[in-house]
Enzyme design. Structure first.
Site, PDB file in Angstrom:
ATOM      1  N   HIS A 243      -1.000   5.408   5.604  1.00  0.00           N
ATOM      2  CA  HIS A 243      -0.267   4.867   4.457  1.00  0.00           C
ATOM      3  C   HIS A 243      -0.860   4.250   3.327  1.00  0.00           C
ATOM      4  CE1 HIS A 243       3.093   1.832   3.291  1.00  0.00           C
ATOM      5  NE2 HIS A 243       2.070   1.178   2.667  1.00  0.00           N
ATOM      6  N   GLU A 244      -2.110   3.814   3.359  1.00  0.00           N
ATOM      7  CA  GLU A 244      -2.961   3.207   2.296  1.00  0.00           C
ATOM      8  C   GLU A 244      -3.631   4.705   1.629  1.00  0.00           C
ATOM      9  OE1 GLU A 244      -2.625   0.410   1.268  1.00  0.00           O
ATOM     10  OE2 GLU A 244      -2.032  -0.391   3.034  1.00  0.00           O
TER      11      GLU A 244
ATOM     12  N   HIS B  64      -0.829   5.596  -1.007  1.00  0.00           N
ATOM     13  CA  HIS B  64      -0.813   4.682  -2.241  1.00  0.00           C
ATOM     14  C   HIS B  64      -1.671   5.449  -3.061  1.00  0.00           C
ATOM     15  CE1 HIS B  64       2.094   1.730  -1.262  1.00  0.00           C
ATOM     16  NE2 HIS B  64       1.458   1.181  -0.262  1.00  0.00           N
TER      17      HIS B  64
ATOM     18  N   GLU C  87       6.828   1.917  -1.626  1.00  0.00           N
ATOM     19  CA  GLU C  87       6.517   1.924   0.109  1.00  0.00           C
ATOM     20  C   GLU C  87       7.137   3.123   0.883  1.00  0.00           C
ATOM     21  OE1 GLU C  87       4.751  -0.185   1.937  1.00  0.00           O
ATOM     22  OE2 GLU C  87       4.082  -0.353  -0.249  1.00  0.00           O
TER      23      GLU C  87
ATOM     24  N   ASP D 127       5.237   5.407   3.122  1.00  0.00           N
ATOM     25  CA  ASP D 127       5.601   5.633   4.370  1.00  0.00           C
ATOM     26  C   ASP D 127       5.765   7.248   4.658  1.00  0.00           C
ATOM     27  OD1 ASP D 127       5.353   3.158   5.255  1.00  0.00           O
ATOM     28  OD2 ASP D 127       7.253   2.747   4.982  1.00  0.00           O
TER      29      ASP D 127
END
EC number: 3.4.-.-
Length: 526
Positions: free
Chosen positions: A173-174, A177, A238, A242
């Site tokens: 997930h990070e 980003h 988000e 995801d």
């Protein structure tokens, strides 16, 4: 910076629109609403951070998991914040973190996270930067991503994730980003709507992190007031993180259901808590996001990888050394959890107990547990590191030296083996040999404080004061303490023989540090 389940970077529409007209309208209205709060630089900073750290998900139609028509962001935001500039900011933020946060400088944990992280990066989309993974000694459940491919994890994650797939889901997930440049996109969007430039916003963020009065926790606490005006941006970010993260997870061979499972368990655990983690206070985890990730995960083919011994060993190391548990509590934890653990994972619990015994000088108990583990798996870096420390504690440094020397023949570049070998040489008073190993180690691992610290100690024992100053100067530079670093190198140059190669080397390094200091200062002044 982006926190776990948070946005990491600015939102800019790509050439291929992926927001519906209604959502787009909400985005614009949300941005206008947020501008009402901007009155000072501090308000602007809070707004930037609020948008970067908010976690509410997007409500959107489901896409086929293996489709390749996900939004192609390319190098979006590069018109005002290039990749090279982003790398500069990332390096600056990392130096500040070293000076202000309890980073765990543990070669064993660093290698585990690096191996796991780069396994995910190898299957991620749109990778534009190198990646570095950092572990912070903090029991609060959190993770965040920031400029230049930096992903930081709190040690508390190891206490709450039940499998390597769950930990990997947080990291994926990070990573997403970063690859989707959420922070850069969001900051660019703020710059278009305010008199400030992206550089000014980034510089303000840099100053805030550096300011003791505005520590990261304090900044997080100020975000709640601005979140409402940023919901549409955070939902889009988000959802995207995801989606891309789950795709990376699947391609890397992990269980994609780990993401919704971890989200769901975390939400349930703190649903009725009077004092949930700070992350959930400022960045709630709504049921809609859990549902969205679960539905998306169900579209992938089921995959259940075998449990990872490395994950269990890393978890055991965190519990033994970084959880804050007292000796008896830690030993009891390992005993209780070993009973229900898969057979192949039980060695990790013996390893954890061995570390507790080692750290409390109960060496015979530690040896009784560690020796069989090492003999059964002689190349395991977790065991080699622990055996090295055990041999030294037992005053059997020669055996440690032989063990590590043999291991290095098969893996000569392994950081864990090299730093342990150098440490053994130092403890055995082979200072010159230790320095030789450490000179090569610090050349290939210049950001590892352990190498510079040990190099400083070894030179001190031989009376090489100028080399001590140089090594300490490198540690200071890693923490953005430029003035002191330059002072130390200046003193080293003054001690060196006039016109010597050593003096030329120190002077050249001073020139480099001056350039780095000026660049760092310029980032703050933008």
């Amino acid at each position: 910076m982006l926190s776990l389940f948070q946005t990491s970077q600015p939102m800019v529409l790509s050439k291929k629109p992926f927001l519906s007209p209604m959502v787009l309208k909400s985005v614009v209205l949300g941005a206008l609403y947020s501008m009402m709060f901007i009155k000072t630089k501090r308000s602007l900073l809070c707004l930037c951070l609020a948008s970067a750290l908010s976690i509410l998900p997007a409500e959107s139609s489901m896409a086929e998991p293996n489709r390749t028509d996900l939004p192609d962001m390319g190098t979006v935001a590069s018109s005002t914040l290039s990749i090279s500039k982003e790398l500069q900011y990332g390096d600056a933020y990392m130096r500040i973190l070293r000076a202000t946060q309890p980073i765990i400088n543990d070669p064993v944990m660093n290698q585990y996270l690096d191996d796991l992280g780069h396994r995910l990066v190898a299957h991620a989309d749109n990778v534009k930067t190198p990646f570095q993974f950092i572990l912070i000694n903090n029991h609060v459940i959190n993770a965040f991503a920031f400029f230049g491919g930096h992903v930081a994890l709190h040690s508390g994650l190891f206490l709450h994730t039940h499998s390597e797939s769950e930990l990997a889901s947080v990291m994926a997930h990070e990573i997403s980003h970063i690859t989707q440049r959420h922070l850069a996109r969001r900051m660019e969007d703020e710059a278009r709507n305010t008199p400030a430039t992206v550089a000014a916003i980034a510089g303000s963020l840099l100053l805030a992190i550096a300011s003791p009065q505005a520590g990261i926790a304090a900044i997080n606490a100020t975000m709640a007031g601005h979140i409402q005006g940023q919901l549409n941006y955070s939902r889009s970010n988000e959802q995207e993180a995801d989606r891309f993260g789950m795709r990376t997870l699947e391609k890397s061979g992990f269980n994609v259901m780990a993401m919704p499972n971890f989200f769901s368990r975390l939400a349930a655990q703190y649903r009725y808590s009077s004092k949930p983690p700070q992350m959930l206070l400022t960045h709630p985890l709504p049921q809609s996001r859990i549902t969205d990730t679960r539905q998306r995960a169900q579209q992938y083919q089921p995959h259940h990888p075998a449990p990872s011994l490395s994950f269990y060993l890393a978890k055991a190391r965190v519990i033994a050394r970084y959880s804050g548990l007292k000796t008896e509590s830690a030993l009891d934890w390992f005993s209780r959890h070993k009973k229900n653990a898969p057979t192949a994972m039980k060695p990790a619990f013996d390893y954890g107990q061995a570390l507790v015994y080692l750290d409390t000088d109960k060496l015979s108990q530690s040896k009784n547990l560690l020796m069989p583990l090492w003999k059964q798996d002689p190349d395991n870096p977790f065991y080699l590191d622990a055996m090295s420390d055990l041999y030294l504690a037992l005053k059997e440094g020669k055996q440690a030296q032989t063990m590590l020397s043999n291991a290095l023949e098969n893996n000569p570049k392994n950081a864990i083996l090299l730093i342990n070998y150098a440490n053994v040489l130092y403890e055995e008073k082979n200072f010159q040999q230790a320095i030789h190993v450490l000179q090569r180690y610090t050349h290939t691992h210049p950001s590892d404080v352990n190498g510079w610290d040990l190099l400083s100690k070894a030179n001190s024992r031989l009376g090489n004061e100028q080399e001590v100053l140089a090594a300490r100067g490198e540690i200071l530079a890693l923490k953005a303490q430029w003035t002191k670093a330059i002072q130390y190198y200046t003193q080293a140059s003054q001690l060196a023989k006039l016109g010597s190669l050593e003096q030329a080397r120190y002077d050249a390094r001073i020139d480099q540090l001056l350039v780095q200091r000026d660049r760092f200062t310029a980032l703050q002044k933008n």
